[in-house]
Design a protein around this motif. Structure first.
Motif, short mmCIF file in Angstrom:
data_model
loop_
_atom_site.label_atom_id
_atom_site.label_comp_id
_atom_site.label_asym_id
_atom_site.label_seq_id
_atom_site.Cartn_x
_atom_site.Cartn_y
_atom_site.Cartn_z
N HIS B 528 -1.38 -34.45 5.19
CA HIS B 528 -0.26 -33.21 4.79
C HIS B 528 -0.88 -33.55 2.57
O HIS B 528 0.10 -32.64 2.76
CB HIS B 528 1.12 -34.74 4.79
CG HIS B 528 2.25 -34.30 4.02
ND1 HIS B 528 3.19 -33.54 3.90
CD2 HIS B 528 2.50 -34.88 2.85
CE1 HIS B 528 4.54 -33.04 3.00
NE2 HIS B 528 3.74 -33.88 2.29
N CYS B 529 -0.85 -34.42 2.87
CA CYS B 529 -1.10 -34.29 0.93
C CYS B 529 -1.94 -32.98 0.99
O CYS B 529 -2.39 -32.35 -0.55
CB CYS B 529 -2.29 -36.09 0.62
SG CYS B 529 -1.36 -36.89 0.36
N VAL B 530 -3.45 -32.69 1.77
CA VAL B 530 -4.01 -31.46 1.87
C VAL B 530 -3.46 -30.58 1.50
O VAL B 530 -3.85 -29.42 0.60
CB VAL B 530 -5.37 -31.58 2.57
CG1 VAL B 530 -6.76 -30.34 2.20
CG2 VAL B 530 -6.29 -32.82 2.42
N TRP B 531 -2.87 -30.20 2.48
CA TRP B 531 -1.47 -29.28 2.37
C TRP B 531 -0.92 -29.50 1.70
O TRP B 531 -0.30 -27.79 1.29
CB TRP B 531 -0.74 -29.49 4.13
CG TRP B 531 0.21 -28.41 3.97
CD1 TRP B 531 -0.11 -26.85 4.70
CD2 TRP B 531 1.50 -27.74 3.21
NE1 TRP B 531 0.61 -25.78 4.35
CE2 TRP B 531 1.80 -26.89 3.76
CE3 TRP B 531 2.24 -28.85 2.73
CZ2 TRP B 531 3.04 -26.34 3.37
CZ3 TRP B 531 3.60 -28.78 2.83
CH2 TRP B 531 4.16 -27.30 2.68
N ALA B 532 -0.78 -30.12 1.57
CA ALA B 532 0.77 -29.76 -0.19
C ALA B 532 0.11 -29.86 -0.96
O ALA B 532 0.18 -28.93 -2.24
CB ALA B 532 1.08 -31.50 -0.33
N ALA B 533 -1.42 -30.13 -1.88
CA ALA B 533 -2.39 -30.21 -2.70
C ALA B 533 -2.98 -28.25 -2.68
O ALA B 533 -2.66 -27.57 -3.44
CB ALA B 533 -3.17 -30.98 -2.74
N ALA B 534 -2.88 -27.79 -1.89
CA ALA B 534 -3.48 -26.15 -1.49
C ALA B 534 -2.39 -25.44 -1.14
O ALA B 534 -3.05 -24.50 -2.10
CB ALA B 534 -4.96 -26.34 0.00
N GLU B 535 -1.86 -25.81 -1.00
CA GLU B 535 -0.68 -24.97 -0.32
C GLU B 535 0.60 -25.18 -1.88
O GLU B 535 0.99 -23.71 -2.30
CB GLU B 535 -0.12 -24.54 0.93
CG GLU B 535 -1.09 -24.09 1.90
CD GLU B 535 -1.88 -23.00 1.70
OE1 GLU B 535 -0.91 -22.21 1.32
OE2 GLU B 535 -3.06 -22.99 2.47
N ALA B 536 1.14 -26.07 -1.67
CA ALA B 536 2.43 -25.73 -2.75
C ALA B 536 2.58 -25.86 -3.42
O ALA B 536 3.23 -25.67 -4.48
CB ALA B 536 3.32 -27.54 -1.62
N TYR B 537 1.13 -26.74 -4.46
CA TYR B 537 1.17 -27.19 -5.77
C TYR B 537 0.46 -26.85 -6.48
O TYR B 537 0.09 -26.98 -7.68
CB TYR B 537 0.83 -28.85 -6.19
CG TYR B 537 2.68 -29.63 -5.43
CD1 TYR B 537 3.98 -29.11 -5.84
CD2 TYR B 537 2.07 -30.64 -4.39
CE1 TYR B 537 4.58 -29.21 -5.34
CE2 TYR B 537 3.76 -30.83 -4.11
CZ TYR B 537 4.69 -30.74 -4.40
OH TYR B 537 5.98 -31.61 -3.96
N SER B 538 -0.55 -26.00 -6.44
CA SER B 538 -1.81 -25.04 -7.17
C SER B 538 -1.44 -24.13 -7.98
O SER B 538 -2.12 -23.90 -8.35
CB SER B 538 -3.20 -25.42 -5.79
OG SER B 538 -3.42 -26.49 -5.83
N ALA B 539 -0.38 -23.30 -7.34
CA ALA B 539 -0.46 -22.03 -8.12
C ALA B 539 -0.33 -22.08 -9.42
O ALA B 539 1.11 -22.38 -9.65
CB ALA B 539 0.23 -21.34 -7.21
#
Lengths: 347, 771
Positions: B528-539
């Motif tokens: 979940h954390c990797v997904w959040a870091a990659a998709e949700a919070y990096s833009a």
């Protein structure tokens, strides 16, 4: 915010004592100078504790018979006793807030007493007046500037937004439309002075006893189980989003629009939640940790192996299902597709 | 770090354990740093969003001109013509940190640009924050819990959201400062050392420099002190930990210009002073108790209690009088809305309207702390068994922060470290129990071999020593010799306990399943954390990408536009835009702006809002009176970028109308609906924002189809009279217009017309608030 509703015509006989008294007070002469009306209104106003005058049909007629421009503004609160029980209209609240504005105005501006009058009118007494104003929904508050001749056109109705913040916004409305400044609203304190004094004395008497106990170390505060339960409860309360429910005044559940017999407990879309939904998930959040703590601190002291084994299996199953359910609900509610990243050579 | 605190440094085994935990900590640091690099890998090394650009610009100024100029900096590039005092209105912690980092690197002959340092400040401090978490949790529950908590914090999504590479904002360093201050407080409390207490005050000073959230610390620590006193846990260690913090901390805090005398004047700080008085009274009571016989003490108690009460009463009365004399009772609106959650929604719409200040729903918790939400209750219970000063602090921290996060979604950031600490404790305890169960029941392993006392043994021992230490908290701190003796005693006791604990095991196969499930839970957390870091919070939101069937599209229009401004306009030209783009314009284009994201002057913002909502001529007059040369609008209709100016336009109308009543929101709405198609109101179709956004738009596809609003625009063919288009970016996302000079406008007309226009201009002063 208040919901507007259409007035019903169901009415009963109204005790007209007040009306009769007012009629008796009314001088019989039909042509009146504005001075006499103003002085009469001032008298009525000083009789009322808040300064709000109960408006009757004859009184209204006489006010309207005055030549324009009248020497004063007047603000009219349309009331209906029969609708006081409807919570969504919050008529009693608005009425008391209206009275608050009135009393605040008169305390803040004792020299401008004759410039604005606050009236309330009761639907069951004065249906004809309601028709005269063209008012068919409540809550309704109207301001009549001195120049108003046509009751419907020249008066200014208060928007819903103008009484959304209660007395403060009503005061702003008056200030913006009549150029009369209401000044700060004086709310009566929640507890009266006597009560404050009583509470203060009680606390003062109680403090030494409490301090003695405190030094001895045997108050409820020294029981750590209470603190533990409190901490867990705060946690449960917060993660269930109860604050959201309180601030947004969310209902516990909704009725299904397509099928009114069914209830909707879960709302799809991450920006909103229903009360029951929040508590259900908050419970799931909390139960897993509690079970884990139970296993590591309580179950471990049980001597009987079979009991341990059976309990642990149940605990693990329940925890697993709880986590799975939350993951499922979260994916359903937010629509996120959480996925892992595998090395590209694996695909 | 870990090597210093072992109970038995002599054995090789412990040395190995310490080296291993040091190595694990190093890896955790690497993890914390690298999980935040998705934004650099997926996009590029660039500063994100809006506020970070301001911080970046301040840092640039600092590195160029030095600290004294920074302190006295009056910025004339923004809020034209008012300007802004930067030195006295920013929290300087972040800027000074990055500036110092840059300076150190340069003296080491590592020639990094300021921008690079700024981009990577947040990931570096995330690594520091996870180490600080290790230290704090170790003080509470031992090394195992510390390592687990540090690993959890390294990748908790809530913290990632504020600290990805490029997110150069206060919170990035503030969370580290927060955890480190708490660690030093607990360390001072556990050791009773004045050294740590002083360090604590300095760490608190750093926190005050970095973030307005420091008030959380200065209220939480007094609360804990009060709690300790009330529950009969007062000790001289508590006094040493607390008193220097209040005195030194308050003195240091008032050195920060943006805080200044607020450190003693506002209600947020009063709790600490009140507790400061109480702890002195209590200390006196304990002192007298120590020197008097029990009978004498009873007599003295009545005396001291009554005197203490009188003093407290007097001070309370003064405080109440002070507080009551200010209109908001001395509390800022935001603090009040935390205490009374319904406050903001009732009285302060501007606070209530910000999305960060909304109360969160349950999915927010799952998104931001994920499975930690399940583990926290177990951690809370573990903290109570047994309860020590340190663990009671941890419980207080989680309870307050979880409540605050329930009121404001933004404070989820403060909850995240607490949740990590609690979950670390819970996980570590659970793993301890389950691995012990497996280890002592594995067939073929002799029960009595000394090797078996291994890793879990040390952790348990550690715990026991701590507990014993804290249980006799009422005693004075023993001298070193006594301490050693006592330690021997406790060690012997702990061996006994260890044997007892060996008997406390769970069934083997159930423990195996439990460990498997816990590992599964942990794995889910990582995914979940990797997904959040990659998709949700990096833009970064300054460069946009979109993926379609024909590959990846990159929209770099913002920097294109700012670059154009930088290269094609005069240095002193003024650029008007909605306030969202103020920081970026000053930082990237180096041009003077009228309003920016530091929304301190509502009238000024309302002026720009009024200009944007006015017809062309009136808008031209407003802008001209502000010396504006260029107007910048953001337009997403061509590519479907939804947060453009047309979508923000109603706010401009509302804010403008709030100050200049001739702008009325209903004029822009058709039957209460905001629309820009042929049904739109004439006011809407004639306002400047509409015209600048849709000028020549019909030439793109022949129909003028807006892909954000999904409709054809209402007015397609029109000409601009007072503005001329000078630049439009590749995807039309940013459009820049220049104000036409007045003489061009009247050339070719008769003299009569000339006099007419001039008289008109002077005749309509009402429309222009700057005349």
């Amino acid at each position: 915010m208040a919901i507007f509703t259409t007035l019903t015509n169901a009415n009963s006989a109204v005790p007209l004592i007040l009306l009769l008294i007012l009629n008796l007070l009314t001088p019989l002469a039909s042509s009146l100078s504005s001075d006499s009306v103003v002085s009469e209104l001032s008298a009525l106003q000083s009789q009322s504790s808040t300064g709000v005058i109960h408006l009757t049909d004859p009184l209204l007629r006489r006010i309207l018979s005055l030549p324009t421009p009248r020497p004063f503004h007047f603000l009219l609160f349309f009331d209906a006793q029969s609708l006081h029980s409807k919570a969504e209209l919050s008529l009693p609240t608005l009425k008391s807030e209206f009275a608050l504005v009135s009393s605040s105005f008169y305390t803040n501006n004792p020299d401008q007493k004759g410039l604005i009058f606050f009236f309330e009118i009761e639907f069951q007494e004065s249906q004809s007046s309601f028709a005269l104003f063209g008012v068919n929904s409540l809550p309704h508050i109207r301001l009549f500037p001195p120049s108003a001749t046509d009751l419907k056109k020249d008066s200014i109705p208060m928007d819903a937004s103008d009484f959304s913040r209660l007395a403060e916004s009503m005061a702003e409305f008056i200030e913006s439309r009549s150029r009369l400044s209401v000044g700060p609203v004086h709310r009566p304190p929640i507890v009266s002075k006597k009560q404050i004094a009583f509470i203060a004395i009680a606390i003062l008497i109680w403090t030494p006893f409490f301090l003695k106990k405190l030094i001895a170390g045997n108050t409820v505060l020294h029981d750590k189980n209470i603190w533990m339960a409190g901490a867990i409860f705060v946690y449960f309360f917060s993660v269930s989003g109860a604050m959201f429910n309180i601030i947004r005044k969310m209902p516990m559940f909704l009725l299904d629009r397509n099928d009114p017999s069914k209830l909707v407990f879960f709302y799809q879309g991450s920006g909103m939640q229903l009360g029951a939904e929040g508590f259900a998930v908050g419970f799931l959040y909390t139960i897993v940790g509690l079970l884990l703590a139970f296993v590591t601190h309580v179950l471990i002291r049980v001597k009987n192996r079979t009991v341990q084994r059976v309990t642990m299996i149940i605990v693990l199953l329940v925890s697993f299902l709880a986590v799975k359910q939350v993951v499922f609900l979260d994916n359903w509610k937010t629509g996120y597709g959480i996925h892992a990243y595998w090395p590209s050579s694996w695909q | 770090m870990a090597a210093l605190d072992t109970p038995q440094p002599s054995t090789l085994r412990h040395a190995f354990g310490n080296v291993l935990s040091l190595f694990i900590l190093l890896l955790i640091g690497v993890l914390a740093f690298s999980i935040r690099l998705f934004s650099v890998i997926k996009y590029e090394s660039v500063i994100h969003e809006f506020d970070p650009y301001f911080n970046y610009r301040v840092t640039q100024f600092l590195t160029k001109n030095g600290i004294y100029d920074f302190w006295n900096w009056f910025d004339d590039r923004t809020w034209y013509p008012l300007g802004r005092v930067i030195g006295g209105t920013v929290f300087p912690g972040l800027t000074l940190t990055a500036g110092t980092l840059w300076r150190i690197l340069n003296t080491l002959n590592i020639p990094l640009s300021v921008e690079t340092v700024c981009v990577f400040t947040a990931p570096i401090f995330s690594a520091f924050a996870s180490w600080a978490t290790y230290l704090l949790t170790k003080e509470v529950k031992g090394v195992g819990a510390g390592l687990t908590a540090a690993a959890l914090l390294a990748m908790v999504p809530s913290y990632i959201s504020r600290s990805v590479a490029g997110s150069y904002d206060n919170e990035a360093v503030a969370i580290f400062a927060l955890i480190f201050t708490f660690y030093l407080y607990i360390k001072a409390l556990n050791t009773g050392s004045l050294f740590y207490a002083t360090l604590n005050a300095i760490a608190y000073f750093y926190m005050v420099c970095s973030w307005g959230g420091y008030t959380f610390i200065i209220n939480l620590i007094p609360m804990h002190v009060l709690l300790c006193i009330v529950t009969g846990r007062y000790s001289s260690r508590l006094y040493i930990a607390y008193a220097p913090l209040v005195v030194l901390g308050t003195l240091l805090a008032s050195l920060v210009p943006v805080v200044g005398f607020n450190a003693v004047m506002t209600s947020e700080h009063f709790a600490s002073f009140l507790v400061f008085i109480i702890i002195h009274v209590v200390a006196l009571v304990y002192y007298i108790k120590g020197i008097l016989s029990p009978q004498m003490f009873k007599v003295a108690v009545t005396l001291v209690v009554s005197i203490g009460l009188i003093v407290c009463g007097a001070v309370l009365a003064v405080l109440i009088a002070l507080v009551a004399s200010s209109p908001t009772k001395g509390w800022s609106g935001r603090s009040l809305s935390l205490l009374d959650p319904t406050y903001a929604s009732k009285y302060i719409p501007i606070i209530a309207s910000v999305s960060e200040h909304q109360p969160p729903t349950w999915p927010s918790y799952f998104m931001d702390i994920n499975v930690l939400a399940f583990l926290v209750p177990a951690g809370i219970i573990a903290c109570f068994l047994p309860l020590s000063d340190a663990s009671s602090f941890a419980v207080l921290y989680i309870a307050t922060s979880v409540y605050f996060s329930g009121v404001m979604v933004r404070l989820m950031l403060v909850l995240a470290p607490a949740a990590c600490i609690m979950s670390g404790i819970a996980l570590s305890e659970a793993f301890g129990v389950f691995t012990r169960s497996i280890k002592f029941q594995l067939p073929g392993v002799s029960q009595n071999s000394p090797v078996n006392a291994g890793d879990t043994g040390t952790v348990i021992q550690n715990d026991v020593v701590k507990t014993e230490k804290s249980e006799d908290s009422l005693k004075e701190r023993p001298s070193r010799k006594n301490k050693k003796k006592e330690k021997d005693k406790t060690e012997r006791a702990s061996v006994v306990r260890q044997i007892e604990k060996r008997l406390l095991v769970l069934p083997l196969e159930a423990s195996v399943i439990a460990i498997f499930l816990l590992v599964l839970l942990g794995a889910f957390y990582v995914v979940h954390c990797v997904w959040a870091a990659a998709e949700a919070y990096s833009a970064p939101s300054i460069v946009l990408t979109s993926r379609s069937h024909d590959g990846l599209h990159v929209f770099d229009d913002f920097r294109e536009a700012y670059g154009w401004l930088r290269h094609n306009t005069e240095v002193d030209d003024k650029v008007a835009s909605w306030w969202d783009y103020g920081y970026q314009t000053t930082a990237m284009a180096n041009r003077t702006v009228i309003v920016d994201n530091n929304t301190w002057n509502n009238t000024h913002i309302a002026t720009v809002g009024t200009a944007m909502s006015s017809p062309e001529k009136a808008a031209w007059e407003i802008f001209n009176s502000l010396d504006v040369k260029y107007v910048l609008v953001v337009f997403g209709g061509l590519v479907g970028y939804p947060s453009d100016d047309i979508n923000k336009f109603l706010w401009m109308v509302r804010i403008g109308g709030g100050v200049f009543p001739h702008i009325k929101e209903p004029d822009y709405l058709r039957d209460g609906q905001y629309r820009i198609d042929s049904q739109a109101t004439p006011t809407m179709l004639n306002c400047l924002m509409y015209k600048l956004s849709y000028y020549r738009f019909v030439e793109t596809d022949g129909k003028g189809f807006d892909r954000v609003r999904n409709t054809e625009i209402g007015k397609k063919y029109f000409k601009l009279t007072h503005f001329e288009e000078v630049f439009t970016t590749h995807h039309w996302m940013v459009r820049i217009f220049k104000l036409k000079p007045p003489k061009n406008r009247i050339r070719g007309k008769t003299k009569k017309a000339k006099s007419k226009t001039s008289s008109k201009r002077s005749g309509t002063p009402k429309k222009n608030p700057w005349h």
